[in-house]
Design a protein around this motif. Structure first.
Motif, PDB file in Angstrom:
ATOM      1  N   PHE A  14      32.942 118.356  11.563  1.00  0.00           N
ATOM      2  CA  PHE A  14      31.771 117.487  11.469  1.00  0.00           C
ATOM      3  C   PHE A  14      30.599 118.302  10.910  1.00  0.00           C
ATOM      4  N   PRO A  15      30.492 118.412   9.590  1.00  0.00           N
ATOM      5  CA  PRO A  15      29.428 119.223   8.975  1.00  0.00           C
ATOM      6  C   PRO A  15      28.019 118.801   9.392  1.00  0.00           C
ATOM      7  N   ASP A  16      27.852 117.525   9.766  1.00  0.00           N
ATOM      8  CA  ASP A  16      26.531 117.036  10.174  1.00  0.00           C
ATOM      9  C   ASP A  16      26.213 117.339  11.636  1.00  0.00           C
ATOM     10  N   ALA A  17      27.167 117.887  12.369  1.00  0.00           N
ATOM     11  CA  ALA A  17      26.912 118.232  13.772  1.00  0.00           C
ATOM     12  C   ALA A  17      25.778 119.245  13.854  1.00  0.00           C
ATOM     13  N   ILE A  18      24.955 119.125  14.860  1.00  0.00           N
ATOM     14  CA  ILE A  18      23.808 120.013  15.030  1.00  0.00           C
ATOM     15  C   ILE A  18      24.122 121.018  16.129  1.00  0.00           C
ATOM     16  N   LEU A  19      24.119 122.291  15.765  1.00  0.00           N
ATOM     17  CA  LEU A  19      24.493 123.363  16.687  1.00  0.00           C
ATOM     18  C   LEU A  19      23.253 124.059  17.234  1.00  0.00           C
ATOM     19  N   ILE A  20      23.193 124.166  18.558  1.00  0.00           N
ATOM     20  CA  ILE A  20      22.040 124.773  19.250  1.00  0.00           C
ATOM     21  C   ILE A  20      22.529 125.927  20.113  1.00  0.00           C
ATOM     22  N   PHE A  21      21.896 127.061  19.969  1.00  0.00           N
ATOM     23  CA  PHE A  21      22.289 128.243  20.759  1.00  0.00           C
ATOM     24  C   PHE A  21      21.155 128.635  21.702  1.00  0.00           C
ATOM     25  N   ILE A  22      21.500 128.810  22.977  1.00  0.00           N
ATOM     26  CA  ILE A  22      20.533 129.216  23.994  1.00  0.00           C
ATOM     27  C   ILE A  22      20.620 130.721  24.206  1.00  0.00           C
ATOM     28  N   LEU A  23      19.504 131.402  24.023  1.00  0.00           N
ATOM     29  CA  LEU A  23      19.445 132.854  24.189  1.00  0.00           C
ATOM     30  C   LEU A  23      18.754 133.235  25.502  1.00  0.00           C
ATOM     31  N   PRO A  24      19.216 134.293  26.154  1.00  0.00           N
ATOM     32  CA  PRO A  24      18.484 134.813  27.312  1.00  0.00           C
ATOM     33  C   PRO A  24      17.306 135.645  26.812  1.00  0.00           C
ATOM     34  N   PRO A  25      16.275 135.858  27.622  1.00  0.00           N
ATOM     35  CA  PRO A  25      15.145 136.677  27.171  1.00  0.00           C
ATOM     36  C   PRO A  25      15.508 138.153  27.017  1.00  0.00           C
ATOM     37  N   SER A  26      16.563 138.583  27.692  1.00  0.00           N
ATOM     38  CA  SER A  26      17.027 139.969  27.590  1.00  0.00           C
ATOM     39  C   SER A  26      18.393 140.069  28.255  1.00  0.00           C
ATOM     40  N   LEU A  27      19.109 141.155  27.984  1.00  0.00           N
ATOM     41  CA  LEU A  27      20.408 141.353  28.622  1.00  0.00           C
ATOM     42  C   LEU A  27      20.251 141.638  30.109  1.00  0.00           C
ATOM     43  N   SER A  28      19.167 142.301  30.475  1.00  0.00           N
ATOM     44  CA  SER A  28      18.935 142.584  31.896  1.00  0.00           C
ATOM     45  C   SER A  28      18.671 141.289  32.668  1.00  0.00           C
ATOM     46  N   ALA A  29      17.954 140.348  32.036  1.00  0.00           N
ATOM     47  CA  ALA A  29      17.703 139.052  32.676  1.00  0.00           C
ATOM     48  C   ALA A  29      19.012 138.281  32.820  1.00  0.00           C
ATOM     49  N   LEU A  30      19.861 138.384  31.806  1.00  0.00           N
ATOM     50  CA  LEU A  30      21.158 137.712  31.857  1.00  0.00           C
ATOM     51  C   LEU A  30      22.012 138.286  32.990  1.00  0.00           C
ATOM     52  N   ILE A  86      17.043 128.665  20.900  1.00  0.00           N
ATOM     53  CA  ILE A  86      16.058 128.491  21.962  1.00  0.00           C
ATOM     54  C   ILE A  86      16.176 129.658  22.924  1.00  0.00           C
ATOM     55  N   VAL A  87      15.059 130.288  23.246  1.00  0.00           N
ATOM     56  CA  VAL A  87      15.045 131.382  24.227  1.00  0.00           C
ATOM     57  C   VAL A  87      14.695 130.786  25.586  1.00  0.00           C
ATOM     58  N   ASN A  88      15.601 130.905  26.527  1.00  0.00           N
ATOM     59  CA  ASN A  88      15.374 130.366  27.866  1.00  0.00           C
ATOM     60  C   ASN A  88      14.697 131.420  28.738  1.00  0.00           C
ATOM     61  N   ASP A  89      13.414 131.603  28.480  1.00  0.00           N
ATOM     62  CA  ASP A  89      12.593 132.509  29.273  1.00  0.00           C
ATOM     63  C   ASP A  89      11.761 131.676  30.246  1.00  0.00           C
ATOM     64  N   ASP A  90      10.938 130.798  29.682  1.00  0.00           N
ATOM     65  CA  ASP A  90      10.201 129.810  30.464  1.00  0.00           C
ATOM     66  C   ASP A  90      11.040 128.525  30.471  1.00  0.00           C
ATOM     67  N   PHE A  91      11.587 128.164  31.633  1.00  0.00           N
ATOM     68  CA  PHE A  91      12.538 127.053  31.710  1.00  0.00           C
ATOM     69  C   PHE A  91      11.928 125.740  31.232  1.00  0.00           C
ATOM     70  N   LYS A  92      10.711 125.448  31.641  1.00  0.00           N
ATOM     71  CA  LYS A  92      10.066 124.191  31.261  1.00  0.00           C
ATOM     72  C   LYS A  92       9.895 124.114  29.751  1.00  0.00           C
ATOM     73  N   GLN A  93       9.444 125.201  29.146  1.00  0.00           N
ATOM     74  CA  GLN A  93       9.253 125.229  27.701  1.00  0.00           C
ATOM     75  C   GLN A  93      10.587 125.081  26.971  1.00  0.00           C
ATOM     76  N   ALA A  94      11.603 125.781  27.461  1.00  0.00           N
ATOM     77  CA  ALA A  94      12.913 125.714  26.817  1.00  0.00           C
ATOM     78  C   ALA A  94      13.497 124.309  26.899  1.00  0.00           C
ATOM     79  N   SER A  95      13.316 123.626  28.033  1.00  0.00           N
ATOM     80  CA  SER A  95      13.833 122.266  28.175  1.00  0.00           C
ATOM     81  C   SER A  95      13.097 121.304  27.251  1.00  0.00           C
ATOM     82  N   LEU A  96      11.800 121.507  27.067  1.00  0.00           N
ATOM     83  CA  LEU A  96      11.035 120.674  26.140  1.00  0.00           C
ATOM     84  C   LEU A  96      11.499 120.889  24.695  1.00  0.00           C
ATOM     85  N   GLU A  97      11.786 122.131  24.361  1.00  0.00           N
ATOM     86  CA  GLU A  97      12.263 122.439  23.013  1.00  0.00           C
ATOM     87  C   GLU A  97      13.621 121.793  22.760  1.00  0.00           C
ATOM     88  N   LEU A  98      14.489 121.848  23.764  1.00  0.00           N
ATOM     89  CA  LEU A  98      15.806 121.236  23.616  1.00  0.00           C
ATOM     90  C   LEU A  98      15.687 119.724  23.477  1.00  0.00           C
TER      91      LEU A  98
END
Length: 203
Positions: free
Chosen positions: A113-129, A165-177
């Motif tokens: 599905f070439p039109d599929a939209i792919l979204i990747f969620i990043l942690p703010p750092s490996l230590s946070a992960l 999307i960087v999931n550092d601030d949860f509220k901001q990340a959810s709004l972006e998604l």
């Protein structure tokens, strides 16, 4: 018939994609989340038929042979797959569908599905992960280390995705998604079909 948009959300374990999707679903009625099939055992808070469809290895392989999966992948020795017919039916009903799957499955979907939209969620750092994996306490320490080790490989695949999307601030990340889901639905190629009567009357 109008077709919905197919979204894929991927992330390394512990980055928070499941929590972000749950928050987004509270603010939209136009999005359906596909439930994956898996051969792994349920975790303590997981509900069969809601979290995953838990199946045996034998049943999973049979479904694979019968081409019942839109995508499938092996992750940490367990198999995961997305049922094809359910997704196609929802899209045909003009429902937007989101798949919460790993990068391997995401690339399989994009190929089909070439039109599929792919979204990747990043942690703010490996230590946070690492801290998040420890806090959720869903896996043994050894499995946590394996997940953290694999995270670097997973993160390196971000270049194949349409949005990051960087999931550092949860509220901001959810709004972006949520904003990605909402604005994608307003693309001309989809609205042209949905608003055909209105556009005819306005012309």
């Amino acid at each position: 018939m109008a077709r919905g948009t197919l979204f894929v959300v991927s992330a390394p374990s512990g980055a928070g994609k499941t929590s972000l999707l749950a928050a987004v679903l509270k603010n939209t009625n136009d999005l359906d989340v596909s439930i994956s099939f898996t051969t792994r055992a349920p975790r303590s808070k997981e509900i069969p038929g809601e979290s995953y469809f838990f199946v045996t290895k034998k049943d999973f392989m049979l479904m694979q042979e019968q081409d019942e999966f839109l995508e499938s992948a092996e992750v940490f020795g367990n198999n995961y797959g997305t049922g094809k017919s359910w997704v196609l039916d929802k899209l045909a009903q003009d429902r937007d569908v989101v798949l919460e799957i790993d990068w391997q499955g995401a690339l399989q979907v994009k190929e089909k599905f070439p039109d599929a939209i792919l979204i990747f969620i990043l942690p703010p750092s490996l230590s946070a992960l690492e801290a998040r994996l420890e806090d959720r306490a869903q896996d043994s320490h050894q499995v946590q280390l394996e997940r953290l080790s694999k995270a670097k490989l997973e993160i390196s695949k971000h270049k194949f995705f349409d949005y990051l999307i960087v999931n550092d601030d949860f509220k901001q990340a959810s709004l972006e998604l949520l904003s990605i889901f909402m604005t994608s639905r307003l693309q001309q190629k989809y609205q042209q079909k949905r608003l055909s009567k209105l556009l005819d009357n306005l012309s």
